[in-house]
Design an enzyme around this catalytic site. Structure first.
Site, PDB file in Angstrom:
ATOM      1  N   ASP A 222      16.227 -18.982  43.641  1.00 25.78           N
ATOM      2  CA  ASP A 222      16.132 -17.521  43.495  1.00 25.78           C
ATOM      3  C   ASP A 222      14.729 -16.994  43.767  1.00 25.78           C
ATOM      4  O   ASP A 222      14.301 -16.008  43.159  1.00 25.78           O
ATOM      5  CB  ASP A 222      16.598 -17.063  42.093  1.00 25.78           C
ATOM      6  CG  ASP A 222      17.949 -17.628  41.742  1.00 25.78           C
ATOM      7  OD1 ASP A 222      18.815 -17.641  42.627  1.00 25.78           O
ATOM      8  OD2 ASP A 222      18.133 -18.068  40.591  1.00 25.78           O
TER       9      ASP A 222
ATOM     10  N   LYS B 294      14.269 -16.528  48.950  1.00 24.74           N
ATOM     11  CA  LYS B 294      14.126 -17.301  50.195  1.00 24.74           C
ATOM     12  C   LYS B 294      14.800 -16.617  51.368  1.00 24.74           C
ATOM     13  O   LYS B 294      14.326 -16.675  52.489  1.00 24.74           O
ATOM     14  CB  LYS B 294      14.780 -18.686  50.058  1.00 24.74           C
ATOM     15  CG  LYS B 294      14.018 -19.665  49.222  1.00 24.74           C
ATOM     16  CD  LYS B 294      14.709 -21.014  49.197  1.00 24.74           C
ATOM     17  CE  LYS B 294      16.048 -20.983  48.501  1.00 24.74           C
ATOM     18  NZ  LYS B 294      16.017 -20.622  47.082  1.00 24.74           N
TER      19      LYS B 294
ATOM     20  N   GLY C 293      23.274 -18.246  46.618  1.00 28.09           N
ATOM     21  CA  GLY C 293      23.589 -16.838  46.887  1.00 28.09           C
ATOM     22  C   GLY C 293      22.369 -16.217  47.533  1.00 28.09           C
ATOM     23  O   GLY C 293      21.399 -15.918  46.864  1.00 28.09           O
ATOM     24  N   HIS C 294      22.398 -16.102  48.854  1.00 22.54           N
ATOM     25  CA  HIS C 294      21.224 -15.625  49.589  1.00 22.54           C
ATOM     26  C   HIS C 294      21.428 -14.172  50.006  1.00 22.54           C
ATOM     27  O   HIS C 294      22.310 -13.877  50.807  1.00 22.54           O
ATOM     28  CB  HIS C 294      20.985 -16.523  50.813  1.00 22.54           C
ATOM     29  CG  HIS C 294      20.598 -17.920  50.437  1.00 22.54           C
ATOM     30  ND1 HIS C 294      20.776 -19.010  51.269  1.00 22.54           N
ATOM     31  CD2 HIS C 294      20.041 -18.418  49.305  1.00 22.54           C
ATOM     32  CE1 HIS C 294      20.329 -20.100  50.654  1.00 22.54           C
ATOM     33  NE2 HIS C 294      19.886 -19.765  49.469  1.00 22.54           N
TER      34      HIS C 294
ATOM     35  N   GLN D 297      18.677 -23.344  46.682  1.00 23.68           N
ATOM     36  CA  GLN D 297      18.145 -23.667  45.353  1.00 23.68           C
ATOM     37  C   GLN D 297      16.616 -23.855  45.427  1.00 23.68           C
ATOM     38  O   GLN D 297      15.988 -23.269  46.295  1.00 23.68           O
ATOM     39  CB  GLN D 297      18.830 -24.901  44.737  1.00 23.68           C
ATOM     40  CG  GLN D 297      20.280 -24.649  44.321  1.00 23.68           C
ATOM     41  CD  GLN D 297      21.277 -24.794  45.454  1.00 23.68           C
ATOM     42  OE1 GLN D 297      21.209 -25.733  46.219  1.00 23.68           O
ATOM     43  NE2 GLN D 297      22.213 -23.865  45.570  1.00 23.68           N
TER      44      GLN D 297
HETATM   45  P1  IMP Z   1      25.355 -26.406  40.252  1.00 23.21           P
HETATM   46  O1  IMP Z   1      24.493 -26.402  41.461  1.00 23.21           O
HETATM   47  O2  IMP Z   1      26.434 -25.363  40.294  1.00 23.21           O
HETATM   48  O3  IMP Z   1      25.861 -27.760  39.927  1.00 23.21           O
HETATM   49  O4  IMP Z   1      24.436 -25.968  38.999  1.00 23.21           O
HETATM   50  C1  IMP Z   1      23.422 -26.814  38.471  1.00 23.21           C
HETATM   51  C2  IMP Z   1      22.211 -25.998  38.019  1.00 23.21           C
HETATM   52  O5  IMP Z   1      21.580 -25.440  39.163  1.00 23.21           O
HETATM   53  C3  IMP Z   1      22.558 -24.815  37.103  1.00 23.21           C
HETATM   54  O6  IMP Z   1      21.505 -24.642  36.185  1.00 23.21           O
HETATM   55  C4  IMP Z   1      22.590 -23.636  38.052  1.00 23.21           C
HETATM   56  O7  IMP Z   1      22.323 -22.424  37.399  1.00 23.21           O
HETATM   57  C5  IMP Z   1      21.482 -24.022  39.023  1.00 23.21           C
HETATM   58  N1  IMP Z   1      21.677 -23.447  40.366  1.00 23.21           N
HETATM   59  C6  IMP Z   1      22.553 -23.822  41.304  1.00 23.21           C
HETATM   60  N2  IMP Z   1      22.432 -23.065  42.408  1.00 23.21           N
HETATM   61  C7  IMP Z   1      21.446 -22.204  42.159  1.00 23.21           C
HETATM   62  C8  IMP Z   1      20.815 -21.186  42.951  1.00 23.21           C
HETATM   63  O8  IMP Z   1      21.153 -20.936  44.119  1.00 23.21           O
HETATM   64  N3  IMP Z   1      19.799 -20.513  42.343  1.00 23.21           N
HETATM   65  C9  IMP Z   1      19.375 -20.799  41.079  1.00 23.21           C
HETATM   66  N4  IMP Z   1      19.924 -21.735  40.315  1.00 23.21           N
HETATM   67  C10 IMP Z   1      20.949 -22.447  40.855  1.00 23.21           C
END
Ligand code: IMP
Length: 425
Positions: free
Chosen positions: A13, A16, A40-41, A224
Site C-alpha cells: 500500500d 506503487k 489492489g492497485h 504487496q
Molecule cells: P494474504 O496475502 O491474503 O495471504 O494476506 C497475508 C497478509 O498480507 C495480511 O496481513 C494481508 O493484510 C497482507 N496483504 C496482502 N496483500 C496486501 C496488499 O496488497 N497490501 C497490503 N497488505 C496486503
C-alpha cells in the site's frame, strides 16, 4: 532504461500503482511476478479511478504489453471479471495480455480454506485478504497445484482437480465440518474460463528474454511490500510469495544479471493492514484522525490500515534486501499540514539501541522507536512540479530519509494524478 523492478519497501500500500503507471510510460512491457488478487492497485486519471488486482497497471496504456509471470497465484474467475470491467471502461487487452502456463491457479477451495484456516487461528490470525493466496502457494510448494498450462488438457486438468478434491474435501469435513466441493461444476467452470485464458498462454521467460535482446524496455511490477515477503518479512504476518526484488527473477524466468535498476516505493509515513507489529504506529485519537484524513482503507478489502511515522530502520532493511537503486517517495503532500514530523531512526529494545531490523522471532513487538523530530513545512506541495520548488523543510525531510536509509530519492509524488509527480534529477 531497459529493465526496472518496482517493489514496495514497506508493508504494501505504498501507492506503487501510481509510480508503476508513471514508469510504464517509458516501458514497452510490464510484468507482474508474484501475488495475485490480494493486491489492489489504484490508478487515478482525471476523474476516473481504476483498481487493478491481477492485471498489470500498465493496461491503462493502450500500447503496452501486459505479462503475468509464473510467480503469480492466478485467480481465473477474478481475472476474467477484471478484463470485463476494463473493457467496459474502453480498455481492451486483446492481443496484449500474456500469461505464463506455470502460474498456479487459485481454485474455489483455496479461497474457502484461506478464510477457514485464518479464522481457526483465533488471536494469532494473520488477517488475510481471503483471496486464496496462502492455500494456493501451499499447494505449489507441496507439488500438488494446478497450473494455468493444465487448462490446455481437459483430461489432465480433471485428474488433478479430482486428486485435489479428494484431499481438500477430507480436510474440510474433518477439520472444519464443512460441506464438500462437487467436482463437476468446478471442472465445467474452469473449462469455460480456460477458453479465455488459453489464448494468452506464452512462454513468459522466452518472451521477456527475447524482448530484451530486441531492445525492449521492461518494467517488473511488484505487489504487496518487503515486510510481507514470505522469507524476509515479519513472518508469520506475511503473504505467501517473495515480494522482494529477487521475486522478479524467479517469478518470470529472467536472470538477476538482466535487471538494471530496482526502485523501492515508500510512503512518506508507514501503514499496515492485517495483523502484526507496527513499531511507529500512531496512538489513540491521532491514529483515527490521520487514517480518515489520508483515506487509508484497503483497495481490495476496504479494511482500515494502521498508520504510523516513517520508519527508517525498516526502509534501511528494504534497501539491503532488495538492493535498491533508488526510492520513489509517495504522498509527500499528506504531511503538508502537520506542525511537526517524526522519523524513526533506530529502536530501543531491552535497554539497547539497535539500528538494524531485528531477526529474533517476536522481538519487533518489543521495539520502541527512537525518533528524530522535524518542524513541518506547513505549505501545500500538491502543485509543485520541480524538486527545487519544494519548501526547504520538505527537501530536508527527503534528504534525511535518503541519508538514513541509503538510496537516493528518484521520484516524489505529491498527489494521486499522473502529473503530480516530481522526477529528481
Ligand atoms: P494474504 O496475502 O491474503 O495471504 O494476506 C497475508 C497478509 O498480507 C495480511 O496481513 C494481508 O493484510 C497482507 N496483504 C496482502 N496483500 C496486501 C496488499 O496488497 N497490501 C497490503 N497488505 C496486503
Amino acid at each position: 532504461m531497459s529493465t526496472k523492478v518496482v517493489v514496495g519497501a514497506q508493508w504494501g500500500d505504498e501507492a506503487k500503482a501510481k509510480i508503476v503507471d508513471y514508469l510504464a510510460g517509458e516501458a514497452d512491457i510490464v510484468a507482474r511476478f508474484q501475488g495475485g488478487a490480494n493486491a489492489g492497485h489504484t490508478v487515478i486519471v482525471g476523474d476516473r479511478k481504476f483498481v487493478f488486482h491481477q492485471i498489470p497497471v500498465a493496461a491503462m496504456h493502450p500500447d503496452k504489453i501486459c505479462v503475468i509471470g509464473n510467480g503469480v497465484a492466478l485467480d481465473p474467475v477474478g481475472l476474467i471479471q477484471e478484463i470485463a470491467e476494463l473493457e467496459a471502461e474502453g480498455i481492451s487487452l486483446e492481443g496484449r495480455l500474456f500469461i505464463s502456463p506455470h502460474a498456479h491457479l487459485v481454485m474455489p477451495y483455496h479461497k474457502l480454506l484461506d478464510r477457514l484456516i485464518d479464522e481457526s487461528k483465533g488471536k494469532g490470525k494473520i488477517g488475510v485478504t481471503g483471496r486464496g493466496i496462502g492455500p494456493c502457494y501451499r499447494d505449489k510448494a507441496a507439488r500438488t497445484g494446478i497450473r494455468a498450462g493444465d487448462l490446455l488438457d481437459h483430461g489432465l486438468f480433471r485428474e488433478k482437480l479430482s486428486a485435489n478434491l479428494w484431499e481438500k474435501n477430507r480436510i474440510l469435513a474433518a477439520l472444519y465440518e464443512h460441506e464438500p466441493f462437487d467436482e463437476q461444476p468446478i471442472a465445467e467452470e474452469f473449462m469455460t474460463l480456460g477458453e479465455r485464458i488459453v489464448p494468452c498462454l506464452t512462454d513468459v521467460s522466452l518472451y521477456l528474454n527475447r524482448a530484451m535482446t530486441d531492445g525492449k524496455r521492461i518494467l517488473f511490477e511488484g505487489a504487496q511490500g518487503t515486510f510481507l515477503d514470505i522469507d524476509h518479512g515479519s513472518y508469520p504476518f506475511v503473504t505467501s510469495s517473495n515480494t522482494t526484488a529477487g521475486g522478479a527473477c524467479t517469478g518470470t524466468g529472467v536472470g538477476p544479471t538482466k535487471m538494471d535498476e530496482v526502485i523501492g516505493v515508500v510512503k512518506s509515513y508507514t501503514t499496515r493492514v492485517g495483523s502484526g507489529p507496527l513499531p511507529t504506529q500512531f496512538e489513540g485519537e491521532f491514529q483515527e484522525r490521520m487514517r480518515k484524513q489520508w483515506g487509508e482503507y484497503g483497495a481490495t478489502t476496504g479494511r482500515g490500515r494502521r498508520c504510523g511515522w516513517f520508519d527508517a530502520v525498516l526502509v534501511r532493511y528494504s534497501a539491503r534486501i532488495n538492493g535498491l537503486s533508488s526510492l520513489a517517495l509517495t504522498r509527500l503532500d499528506s504531511l503538508d499540514e502537520l506542525d511537526s514530523i517524526r522519523i524513526c531512526v533506530a529502536y530501543e529494545v531491552r535497554g539497547k539501541r539497535i539500528e538494524d531490523f531485528p531477526w529474533q522471532p517476536g522481538l519487533l513487538t518489543e521495539c520502541t522507536p527512537i525518533y528524530e523530530e522535524m518542524a513541518g513545512w506547513k505549505t501545500d506541495t500538491s502543485e509543485v512540479r520541480g524538486f527545487d520548488e519544494l519548501p526547504d523543510r520538505a527537501r530536508d525531510y527527503l534528504g534525511r530519509i535518503s541519508a538514513l536509509t541509503g538510496p537516493p530519492i528518484s521520484i516524489v509524488s505529491v498527489g494521486p494524478e499522473r502529473n503530480q509527480t516530481i522526477v529528481v534529477k
